[in-house]
Scaffold this motif. Structure first.
Motif, PDB file in Angstrom:
ATOM      1  N   ASN A  99       0.826  -1.195   0.163  1.00 27.09           N
ATOM      2  CA  ASN A  99       0.068  -0.016  -0.118  1.00 27.09           C
ATOM      3  C   ASN A  99       0.764   1.220   0.112  1.00 27.09           C
ATOM      4  N   TYR A 121      -4.058  -7.580  -4.111  1.00 25.75           N
ATOM      5  CA  TYR A 121      -4.696  -7.210  -5.488  1.00 25.75           C
ATOM      6  C   TYR A 121      -4.867  -5.526  -5.399  1.00 25.75           C
ATOM      7  N   SER A 122      -5.784  -5.033  -4.487  1.00 29.81           N
ATOM      8  CA  SER A 122      -6.220  -3.749  -4.677  1.00 29.81           C
ATOM      9  C   SER A 122      -5.023  -2.575  -4.369  1.00 29.81           C
ATOM     10  N   GLU A 123      -4.029  -3.132  -3.947  1.00 30.44           N
ATOM     11  CA  GLU A 123      -2.720  -2.228  -3.703  1.00 30.44           C
ATOM     12  C   GLU A 123      -1.609  -2.095  -4.892  1.00 30.44           C
ATOM     13  N   GLU A 125      -2.824  -1.331  -7.956  1.00 23.89           N
ATOM     14  CA  GLU A 125      -3.305  -0.390  -9.027  1.00 23.89           C
ATOM     15  C   GLU A 125      -2.237   0.780  -9.094  1.00 23.89           C
TER      16      GLU A 125
END
Length: 251
Positions: A99, A121-123, A125
């Protein structure tokens, strides 16, 4: 404050509001680099080589293990005679490390790759993801390259991350035990495969910062299988000929 989802242009032109936290090299601006699975030998080597000009975040499934590794790497740098007064190496869990990072290196065993990617996964982007991953197995007294159906670990990883993530394949064939020795100019080549030009240039610059490897562009991500497959070849050559610390030099 760092933007945790920078564009590639942001990475190349990053500036920081606090002069005391700003460090620059001829190649790149100071960056936050997360090394996921960074408690192993490759993570140690990359951390020590990059820490003089970048902030290093060691990631692990167990944050306490990452903290211990970060402390060990700092101690190792001191023992090598490095000036650590401005060095920043810290440990976190994988998700937190990803992150806060500008760039992420995936340094986990192949069998753990996709579970790890799912957890962060979300980190991922709008970030650069570096893969030195090689799928292989030992058969008897030798190693064999065992690529997934996509043809290479790099292509399988690209399918498993957000579309905005720029995947770069590099550092497969580097002997990690030598990488941490800052007095050693390895004389090896690091072949880079990438589809995104800015991401490719970022890794070329960071590789030059190490002062021990020559970065060479090997082509798009689609040819990563050729580079990945060199690793089991080097291991087999070492086993069969009583050699160690083999790398590749193209001349």
């Amino acid at each position: 404050m760092h933007n945790t989802n920078p564009t590639n242009t942001d990475l190349k032109n990053r500036s920081h509001s606090s002069p005391s936290s700003r460090r620059e090299s001829p190649a790149t601006n100071w960056m936050k680099i997360a090394i996921i699975g960074g408690t192993g030998h490759l993570g140690e080597g990359l951390s020590i080589r990059w820490a003089q000009k970048n902030e290093i975040i060691i990631g692990s499934r167990k944050p306490e293990k990452a903290v211990e590794a970060a402390e060990r790497y700092l101690s190792e740098m001191k023992s090598l005679g490095c000036d650590t007064s401005k060095v920043e190496i810290r440990g976190m869990g994988n998700q937190d490390a990803s992150n806060v990072a500008d760039l992420i290196v995936l340094a986990v065993p192949y069998k753990h790759v996709f579970k790890t990617l799912e957890s962060i996964y979300s980190e991922l982007e709008n970030k650069i993801l570096v893969t030195p991953i090689v799928p292989m197995k030992k058969v008897g007294d030798h190693f064999e390259y065992t690529p997934p159906k996509q043809g290479s670990a790099a292509l399988a990883i690209q399918e498993s991350v957000p579309d905005s993530t720029k995947v770069v394949s590099v550092y497969h064939n580097i002997p990690s035990c030598k990488l941490k020795d800052t007095s050693c100019d390895l004389g090896y080549d690091a072949v880079i495969c990438a589809d995104d030009d800015e991401a490719k240039q970022m890794i070329i610059d960071l590789t030059k910062e190490m002062n021990c490897l020559r970065p060479l562009y090997g082509g798009p991500l689609a040819v990563s299988n050729t580079v990945e497959s060199i690793t089991p070849l080097l291991l087999n050559l070492a086993i069969m000929n009583n050699l160690k610390d083999l790398g590749v030099n193209f001349s």
